[in-house]
Scaffold this active site. Structure first.
Site: not given
Length: 217
Positions: A126-128
């Site tokens: 997940a990017c965040f």
């Protein structure tokens, strides 16, 4: 003339198709601010579909990076020429300059943020959940802004997302002003051209809405 496009709420497939259409037909710098008509997630180009949360709609991006949840984020796209100093400075350095512009806009909204000097050692699809060098984090160290790029011989596609609750309505104009300082150009409000819409709909139909594209990994 540089273009500012405030787009409507669109399907995940159409949103990604518009970005690619703008990249293919690029002529001048573009800042596109847009929304999603459902709480979808977007996959980085190289990611496996197995990372998509169960039951969520998803679309594969043209850019790399990690999975981004678009249920409540602020999404923007910046497209600029390869011969611009921002592109020639390199991918990482262009992230820094664009995130500095975002940081400036946030500060005018009394939202504190920091640009991290090095990537986190955390591992996540997940990017965040995985801050990388020159991402923006809040005072608690949580990532609040990330981006990914795709470069062609002609232009750079920079797709970015901010995960901040309750951004004021003035943020879009403040961000535009900060981006204008980078390019030393006024971004004039514009709309998609007929040619861009035709190409976007074609790409939506023939790529971004197909399982062959979205589930190719």
């Amino acid at each position: 003339m540089a273009r500012l496009i405030h787009d409507h709420k669109n399907s995940p497939a159409y949103n990604m198709a518009v970005d690619e259409a703008l990249l293919r037909l690029f002529q001048t710098p573009i800042l596109r601010i847009y929304q999603w008509n459902e709480p979808a997630v977007s996959l980085g180009y190289f990611q496996s579909k197995s990372v998509v949360p169960e039951g969520r709609s998803f679309v594969r991006r043209l850019t790399g990076g990690g999975l981004v949840d678009h249920a409540s984020d602020f999404t923007y796209t910046l497209i600029f020429p390869r011969n611009h100093s921002l592109a020639q400075s390199g991918t990482t350095e262009s992230y820094r300059k664009i995130h500095e512009a975002i940081q400036k806009a946030l500060s005018h909204c009394h939202i504190t943020s920091q640009i991290i000097p090095a990537s986190s050692k955390l591992q996540s699809s997940a990017c965040f959940q995985k801050p990388v060098k020159f991402d923006l984090v809040n005072s608690s160290g949580q990532k609040i802004a990330g981006a990914a790029q795709r470069r062609t011989q002609l232009a750079v596609l920079h797709q970015g997302s901010l995960l901040i609750s309750s951004l004021p309505t003035t943020f879009s104009s403040l961000l535009t002003q900060a981006i204008e300082e980078i390019f030393e150009k006024i971004f004039q409000t514009d709309h998609l051209t007929k040619e861009e819409i035709i190409l976007a709909k074609k790409l939506e139909r023939e790529r971004y809405s197909l399982r062959a594209w979205n589930e190719m990994r």
